[in-house]
Design an enzyme around this catalytic site. Structure first.
Site, PDB file in Angstrom:
ATOM      1  N   ASP A  58      -0.421 -13.976   0.678  1.00 35.32           N
ATOM      2  CA  ASP A  58      -0.494 -13.732   2.118  1.00 35.32           C
ATOM      3  C   ASP A  58      -0.212 -15.042   2.842  1.00 35.32           C
ATOM      4  O   ASP A  58      -0.432 -16.111   2.277  1.00 35.32           O
ATOM      5  CB  ASP A  58      -1.867 -13.186   2.521  1.00 35.32           C
TER       6      ASP A  58
ATOM      7  N   ARG B 187       0.776  -1.243   0.000  1.00 40.14           N
ATOM      8  CA  ARG B 187       0.000   0.000   0.000  1.00 40.14           C
ATOM      9  C   ARG B 187       0.807   1.294   0.000  1.00 40.14           C
ATOM     10  O   ARG B 187       0.236   2.354  -0.206  1.00 40.14           O
ATOM     11  CB  ARG B 187      -0.967  -0.012   1.185  1.00 40.14           C
TER      12      ARG B 187
ATOM     13  N   TYR C 236      -3.451 -16.777  14.345  1.00 38.83           N
ATOM     14  CA  TYR C 236      -4.596 -16.174  13.631  1.00 38.83           C
ATOM     15  C   TYR C 236      -5.815 -17.100  13.642  1.00 38.83           C
ATOM     16  O   TYR C 236      -6.949 -16.652  13.788  1.00 38.83           O
ATOM     17  CB  TYR C 236      -4.212 -15.826  12.190  1.00 38.83           C
TER      18      TYR C 236
HETATM   19  O1  1CP Z   1      -5.351  -3.846   2.007  1.00 34.28           O
HETATM   20  C1  1CP Z   1      -4.421  -4.466   1.453  1.00 34.28           C
HETATM   21  O2  1CP Z   1      -4.004  -4.177   0.326  1.00 34.28           O
HETATM   22  C2  1CP Z   1      -3.895  -5.661   2.179  1.00 34.28           C
HETATM   23  C3  1CP Z   1      -2.670  -5.427   2.986  1.00 34.28           C
HETATM   24  C4  1CP Z   1      -1.839  -6.696   2.874  1.00 34.28           C
HETATM   25  C5  1CP Z   1      -0.771  -6.914   1.996  1.00 34.28           C
HETATM   26  C6  1CP Z   1      -0.187  -5.951   0.989  1.00 34.28           C
HETATM   27  C7  1CP Z   1      -2.032  -7.892   3.596  1.00 34.28           C
HETATM   28  C8  1CP Z   1      -3.063  -8.158   4.600  1.00 34.28           C
HETATM   29  N1  1CP Z   1      -1.118  -8.836   3.161  1.00 34.28           N
HETATM   30  C9  1CP Z   1      -0.329  -8.274   2.186  1.00 34.28           C
HETATM   31  C10 1CP Z   1       0.712  -8.953   1.413  1.00 34.28           C
HETATM   32  C11 1CP Z   1       1.678  -9.796   2.127  1.00 34.28           C
HETATM   33  N2  1CP Z   1       1.500 -10.404   3.349  1.00 34.28           N
HETATM   34  C12 1CP Z   1       2.933 -10.178   1.621  1.00 34.28           C
HETATM   35  C13 1CP Z   1       3.351  -9.788   0.233  1.00 34.28           C
HETATM   36  C14 1CP Z   1       4.658  -9.844  -0.277  1.00 34.28           C
HETATM   37  C15 1CP Z   1       5.583  -8.692   0.038  1.00 34.28           C
HETATM   38  O3  1CP Z   1       5.636  -7.753  -0.763  1.00 34.28           O
HETATM   39  O4  1CP Z   1       6.303  -8.782   1.045  1.00 34.28           O
HETATM   40  C16 1CP Z   1       3.532 -10.989   2.593  1.00 34.28           C
HETATM   41  C17 1CP Z   1       4.903 -11.641   2.567  1.00 34.28           C
HETATM   42  C18 1CP Z   1       2.627 -11.114   3.668  1.00 34.28           C
HETATM   43  C19 1CP Z   1       2.842 -11.941   4.846  1.00 34.28           C
HETATM   44  C20 1CP Z   1       2.024 -11.707   6.053  1.00 34.28           C
HETATM   45  N3  1CP Z   1       0.678 -11.489   6.165  1.00 34.28           N
HETATM   46  C21 1CP Z   1       2.540 -11.797   7.358  1.00 34.28           C
HETATM   47  C22 1CP Z   1       3.966 -12.172   7.671  1.00 34.28           C
HETATM   48  C23 1CP Z   1       4.866 -10.994   7.547  1.00 34.28           C
HETATM   49  C24 1CP Z   1       4.722  -9.948   8.618  1.00 34.28           C
HETATM   50  O5  1CP Z   1       4.482  -8.790   8.240  1.00 34.28           O
HETATM   51  O6  1CP Z   1       4.876 -10.267   9.805  1.00 34.28           O
HETATM   52  C25 1CP Z   1       1.497 -11.577   8.260  1.00 34.28           C
HETATM   53  C26 1CP Z   1       1.574 -11.555   9.776  1.00 34.28           C
HETATM   54  C27 1CP Z   1       0.322 -11.393   7.503  1.00 34.28           C
HETATM   55  C28 1CP Z   1      -1.050 -11.177   8.023  1.00 34.28           C
HETATM   56  C29 1CP Z   1      -1.610  -9.943   7.450  1.00 34.28           C
HETATM   57  N4  1CP Z   1      -2.102  -9.884   6.184  1.00 34.28           N
HETATM   58  C30 1CP Z   1      -2.488  -8.601   5.899  1.00 34.28           C
HETATM   59  C31 1CP Z   1      -2.209  -7.798   7.049  1.00 34.28           C
HETATM   60  C32 1CP Z   1      -2.503  -6.325   7.165  1.00 34.28           C
HETATM   61  C33 1CP Z   1      -1.660  -8.656   8.015  1.00 34.28           C
HETATM   62  C34 1CP Z   1      -1.241  -8.286   9.439  1.00 34.28           C
HETATM   63  C35 1CP Z   1      -2.466  -8.336  10.275  1.00 34.28           C
HETATM   64  C36 1CP Z   1      -2.307  -8.208  11.759  1.00 34.28           C
HETATM   65  O7  1CP Z   1      -1.665  -9.050  12.430  1.00 34.28           O
HETATM   66  O8  1CP Z   1      -2.907  -7.287  12.308  1.00 34.28           O
END
Ligand code: 1CP
Length: 351
Positions: free
Chosen positions: A80, A35, A155
């Site tokens: 994700d 984003r 989760y």
């Molecule tokens: O609104 C949107 O566009 C969604 C936001 C978003 C994005 C861009 C989410 C929701 N996931 C992603 C992509 C994503 N998630 C990638 C893409 C590749 C990259 O460019 O790195 C990857 C590797 C992840 C992995 C992910 N999802 C993790 C592990 C990494 C980390 O940050 O610790 C986790 C914990 C998630 C869960 C998740 N998915 C999305 C969100 C906002 C979250 C975190 C939620 C929370 O715990 O509150």
């Protein structure tokens, strides 16, 4: 394993994963597609997040967006950690993080969790990887990834993101047997899921254990570490780098060093030199600039980047990254500055 130096043919990122000497420090950024990029927001204004991850042309396009903009040394599949979990029969939506419709807390729910073949579970992922590989320059490897079983468990049981994951942790301790059954199933699914990504063309695999740091060392050893070890052991024969990121895992590194990962991701709270002291010289480190450092002045950001290079550069096997995912309010110009700085300065810090 001893690997010969093959600096010309092998991408920098891969060499660094195997602790081979490189001409400079490779760099990529966790959540580099997302984003903070206007081109990502444009696509997201037309499709919801789940549709984006399941539409190969779009997921491939979003994966490539940061590569077109910045001189990065690796791409990461746009998906994700929860993507393969949906196919286990878990209903969910994203707002913005995952929200599980019916959190898993009973034996019958656990029995009902399916362990599907990856081909049937997530056919769109292999398809996305094939498209990305056709479009990515051969010098830039593609990283596939999965969530670590414990992080996925948090989760599934909590039902959504949380600062403390109190529901998930109380379930872990009140129902250890049931918890282990969930973790076993998740491990089986992640092994297949990661293998499928490698077969489709991913050249490295990363396991995100975003919530490992919620556990004491003893509980980490009992509930989180065994599944990570089993995944890494099952994927060893693929002969591609395996990266493990135990977020907030400073106290866990003494255990993590034996998990068999080629690279360990380090969050910003631990200095890379301290991490290296625990991990030894055979394991590469990835990290670890505080993502919020991208909000400092360029002058301050420059010295913070240099400091990470200094801490990480005291031997081969450093991949520059942030210490966790990039914040969505980050100015993309600061990312360009970071990538340039690492490219220009890293050599000076190599011993
Ligand atoms: O609104 C949107 O566009 C969604 C936001 C978003 C994005 C861009 C989410 C929701 N996931 C992603 C992509 C994503 N998630 C990638 C893409 C590749 C990259 O460019 O790195 C990857 C590797 C992840 C992995 C992910 N999802 C993790 C592990 C990494 C980390 O940050 O610790 C986790 C914990 C998630 C869960 C998740 N998915 C999305 C969100 C906002 C979250 C975190 C939620 C929370 O715990 O509150």
């Amino acid at each position: 394993m001893t690997r010969s130096s093959n600096l010309e043919a092998e991408p920098l990122f891969i060499s660094a994963c195997y602790c081979k000497p490189t001409s400079r420090t490779p760099v990529w950024i966790m959540r580099q597609a997302g984003r903070y990029l206007p081109e990502y927001r444009k696509i997201r204004s037309q499709v919801d997040f789940l549709t984006l991850t399941k539409t190969p042309d779009l997921a491939a396009e979003v994966t490539l967006q940061p590569i077109r903009r910045f001189d990065l040394d690796a791409a990461i599949l746009f998906s994700d950690i929860m993507t393969p979990v949906e196919g286990m029969g878990v209903g969910m939506e994203f707002n913005p993080g995952p929200i599980v419709s019916e959190p898993i807390r009973t034996a019958s729910q656990i029995d009902a969790l399916r362990v599907p073949d990856a081909d049937e579970n997530v056919p769109f992922v292999a398809e996305t990887i094939k498209i990305i590989r056709q479009e990515l320059p051969s010098t830039i490897p593609l990283i596939g990834f999965a969530g670590a079983p414990f992080t996925l468990f948090t989760y599934l049981v909590e039902g959504q993101g949380s600062k403390t994951f109190s529901q998930a942790r109380s379930f872990l301790f009140s129902e250890p047997e049931l918890s282990l059954r969930i973790l076993e199933k998740l491990t089986d699914v992640m092994i297949q899921y990661l293998r499928t990504q490698a077969q489709a063309g991913a050249q490295a695999l990363m396991i995100f254990d975003s919530w490992a740091g919620l556990l004491s060392v003893e509980d980490y050893r009992a509930f989180a570490y065994p599944s990570v070890c089993r995944i890494i052991k099952s994927l060893g024969h693929l002969d591609i780098p395996l990266i493990y990121f135990p977020n907030q895992g400073a106290s866990l590194l003494g255990t993590v060093k034996d998990c068999g990962a080629d690279v360990v991701g380090i969050d910003w709270r631990t200095s890379l030199s301290a991490a290296r002291e625990v991990l030894g010289s055979e394991v590469a480190v990835q990290g670890n600039l505080d993502p919020m450092a991208l909000f400092s002045s360029k002058k301050d950001l420059g010295s913070k980047i240099d400091n990470v290079l200094k801490q990480g550069g005291s031997g081969p096997g450093h991949i520059f990254n942030l210490g966790h995912g990039i914040d969505r309010m980050t100015d993309p110009d600061r990312v360009a500055f970071l990538v340039e700085r690492v490219r220009e300065r890293s050599q000076a810090y190599m011993l």
